[in-house]
Design an enzyme around this catalytic site. Structure first.
Site, PDB file in Angstrom:
ATOM      1  N   GLU A 106     -12.415  -2.359  11.958  1.00  0.00           N
ATOM      2  CA  GLU A 106     -12.428  -1.595  10.714  1.00  0.00           C
ATOM      3  C   GLU A 106     -13.577  -1.994   9.793  1.00  0.00           C
ATOM      4  O   GLU A 106     -14.238  -1.140   9.223  1.00  0.00           O
ATOM      5  CB  GLU A 106     -11.080  -1.792  10.002  1.00  0.00           C
ATOM      6  N   GLU A 134       0.832  -1.212   0.000  1.00  0.00           N
ATOM      7  CA  GLU A 134       0.000   0.000   0.000  1.00  0.00           C
ATOM      8  C   GLU A 134       0.864   1.259   0.000  1.00  0.00           C
ATOM      9  O   GLU A 134       0.619   2.196   0.756  1.00  0.00           O
ATOM     10  CB  GLU A 134      -0.948  -0.012   1.209  1.00  0.00           C
ATOM     11  N   ASP A 162      -8.369  -9.018   4.028  1.00  0.00           N
ATOM     12  CA  ASP A 162      -8.139  -7.927   4.969  1.00  0.00           C
ATOM     13  C   ASP A 162      -9.200  -7.847   6.072  1.00  0.00           C
ATOM     14  O   ASP A 162     -10.078  -7.002   6.005  1.00  0.00           O
ATOM     15  CB  ASP A 162      -8.103  -6.604   4.199  1.00  0.00           C
TER      16      ASP A 162
END
Ligand code: GCW
Length: 684
Positions: A394, A292, A366
């Site tokens: 998240e 990322e 993820d």
């Protein structure tokens, strides 16, 4: 008064008089000579905690000369070699592993005593917290003979906390670490944080974000970090920092960070020396590289292995570790994102230095509400591994939704990878037993912030607690952990315990159902990942767009990861590859993870895929609605502030479960072209 600062450590007076009497009889006084800083903590915790719960000061008694002079009910607390001789003589020398403890009631003539002993300071500390919890949760001490030790070496929190106190994916306020006022200002909260961790066995923490700032490796910040390490040390916690791979350029004045360049190697070696001069037990570096957009060895045409080994060499003289994250996927690689980490790392097995640990997220994408396990588990027999979980939510409704995560952790840990035949569970990768590894463990991305109750959602405390308990022993039962936590947090009323436990235990399946049923994944709204966004198709990198993951079209829905698609199934052991690779044998919870199937595909209960999807969304809503009414049934039996807070959050959760169903089903309907199934509430 705001609720929750003292977490599961509120040692309130026992409300059961009979039990209190029994404990008072089992523990009449304590003999302990507090040795060192850890000894002081153990002494204080036991005198304060037991004194408060038993509503009687715990009298400190001198070492009895022999069994005759000892008062009955003496609590003796010492590492084995410091126990009074007469006690050692009546006990067989127990084998207590490092960091472990023994709590045993011994008989000396007519008298019974309670012994808490260990091989080291950390063990004594963990034993003290266990003893307190036994009393707090009303467990009998009579005849107790409890030997326990952690099954893993590394039990670690990862804070995605930035130096400016913002927290990436943090939903409980700002970072508790105030770099601005450190090192002089030692906020008492740092010790409270360490205490909470120690009470569940966590023994390491990386206090800075993996998307890291090189500044933390400069001299002034190292002094700040040292202040934290000094506070954590007596609680058995080692400090780690995240290392930005390009630090030699950003703070070292070099024009390269090439891991094979002698100047770069020398720079990291010197940096390690600087760190260990201040923090002699510094744990090491946690590194996110070439992921990322983060810098890494590949910027110089070098491999992850070359980067990790270079840092490992710098830390090795001091006993430090490099924890290298396997969370990599690249914008240049057109292959299925779910495959990239395995492709990258599996061939490197056996080529890392001994002090390199590979940290692997629980699933290949993820931290989704549900993922199959990461194919790297069990696939690198020579490489020490840490399983990475997210404790912060998240993709699970932030700190607003009630989702008991240890249930998710347990599902992952109990999954069989078949890498060494049946029984090769992820838990055995985590505890190192699958490939006989001395170094292994679990890392959890912390959900902690400056909120008074630490975690935002009161039940977020259970996730922190449960993470620690499972890192200690990855084979624990999530239901048992929930029960412990409820008793320690809300007291021992059996109605509260059983109803809250039932509510927690079904909360995880609920969120899977109302967000991503049947193997759907990553259909969250852009970048913040709160709420539905299956239609999002705005990012230049395809794998950041939900449409990449659900692949809905007029024919059907799902990601084909079989041999006709990306063939990600082939990265698993043959037993799993076969099971997942055929829709007929693939568990339905992973159906759309591995298969693209027609809307009219028949599910096992006879419904079509389209109907089943709608009914799963509905099931999620119904579960949350039941959770809310069950909670409301406990009004008056719970601390009022916590009750009201959770009630409001459950209200939001219910509303948002409906939002998810409406958004996803209306959107998918544009492809399926079918009527909503009977039994699904029509969209609002
Ligand atoms: O879950 C994703 C998050 C990023 C995070 C990344 C990672 C720290 O969206 O915020 O970055 O994973 O794990 O590195």
């Amino acid at each position: 008064i705001p609720w929750g600062y003292d977490l599961w450590l509120n040692f309130e007076p026992l409300d059961d008089a009979r039990l209190k009497d029994a404990y008072r009889e089992a523990i009449t006084g304590m003999y302990m000579e507090p040795v060192g800083a850890t000894g002081q903590i153990v002494y204080r915790e036991l005198t304060e905690g037991l004194g408060s719960m038993l509503e009687r000061p715990l009298e400190s008694l001198p070492a009895p000369a022999g069994m005759k002079s000892a008062e009955a009910g003496l609590l003796l607390v010492a590492t084995w070699d410091r126990l009074p001789r007469f006690i050692r003589e009546i006990m067989d020398r127990p084998e207590i592993p490092a960091e472990g403890f023994l709590i045993r009631q011994v008989r000396a003539g007519e008298k019974k005593h309670l012994v808490l002993t260990s091989a080291d300071d950390a063990g004594l500390l963990y034993g003290a917290y266990r003893l307190l919890r036994l009393v707090q949760t009303h467990q009998p001490l009579d005849g107790i003979d409890l030997l326990d030790a952690p099954k893993t070496k590394l039990r670690m929190l990862n804070h995605w906390d930035n130096l400016d106190r913002t927290v990436e994916r943090g939903y409980a306020g700002f970072s508790i670490f105030n770099w601005h006022t450190l090192p002089e200002l030692r906020d008492p909260r740092y010790a409270d944080y360490a205490r909470a961790n120690a009470s569940v066995g966590i023994n390491a923490t990386a206090v800075t974000n993996v998307n890291s700032n090189a500044l933390v490796l400069t001299a002034p910040y190292i002094r700040k970090a040292k202040a934290l390490a000094d506070i954590f040390r007596p609680y058995g916690i080692r400090l780690y920092l995240t290392a930005r791979f390009s630090a030699p350029m950003e703070i070292g004045g070099l024009e390269t960070a090439d891991p094979l360049d002698p100047r770069v190697i020398a720079w990291w070696a010197a940096k390690a020396g600087e760190l260990y001069a201040e923090i002699p037990d510094f744990g090491g570096f946690l590194v996110k590289a070439n992921s990322e957009g983060q810098p890494g060895p590949q910027n110089y045409g070098r491999s992850h292995r070359e980067g990790a080994n270079m840092l490992a060499d710098a830390l090795a003289p001091y006993g430090g570790n490099v924890i290298w994250r396997a969370f990599v996927y690249s914008e240049e690689d057109p292959d299925d994102r779910a495959k990239q980490a395995y492709t990258e790392f599996a061939p490197e097995d056996g080529k890392f230095r001994e002090n390199v640990l590979l940290q692997v997220k629980n699933g290949p994408i993820d931290f989704q509400p549900r993922e199959p396990v990461h194919p790297l588990f069990g696939a690198m027999p020579e490489t020490p591994m840490l399983a990475e979980f997210q404790i912060t939510k998240e993709y699970l409704g932030f700190a607003t939704h009630l989702v008991y995560l240890p249930r998710l952790f347990e599902e992952v840990l109990q999954t069989d990878t078949y890498r060494e035949g049946p029984g090769s569970t992820v838990a055995r990768v985590v505890d190192g037993s699958l490939h006989d590894k001395p170094l292994s463990g679990m890392a959890g991305v912390a959900n902690i912030g400056t909120d008074i109750n630490w975690t935002g959602h009161p039940f977020g405390q259970a996730d922190w607690y449960g993470f620690g308990r499972l890192a200690w022993d990855p084979n624990l039962d999530s239901g048992d952990i929930a029960e412990e936590w409820i008793r320690a947090t809300f007291g021992n009323n059996p109605v509260v315990v059983s109803r809250v436990q039932a509510l927690m235990m079904r909360s995880r399946e609920a969120v899977v159902n109302y967000m991503t049923p049947l193997g759907l994944h990553h259909i969250f709204d852009s970048s913040h990942h709160y709420g539905p966004g299956p239609w999002v198709d705005e990012h230049s990198r395809p794998e950041w767009n939900p449409v990449y993951y659900h692949q809905a079209d007029s024919l059907g829905i799902g990601f084909d990861r079989t041999s006709t698609g990306s063939n990600a199934v082939a990265q698993y052991a043959p037993e799993l590859a076969e099971r997942y690779g055929d829709p007929a044998t693939c568990p339905e919870e992973f159906l759309l993870w591995f298969h693209h199937l027609p809307w009219d595909y028949k599910l096992r209960d006879g419904h079509t895929l389209w109907e089943g999807l709608g009914l799963k969304y509905q099931e999620g809503i119904d579960t949350v609605s039941g959770m809310l009414s069950d909670w409301q049934g406990l009004k008056g039996l719970l601390p009022d502030a916590a009750y009201r807070d959770v009630e409001m959050r459950l209200g939001i959760q219910l509303q948002e479960a409906r939002w998810w169903k409406d958004a996803c089903m209306l959107y998918f309907q544009t492809f399926s072209g079918r009527e909503f199934p009977e039994g699904m509430e029509p969209p609002a």
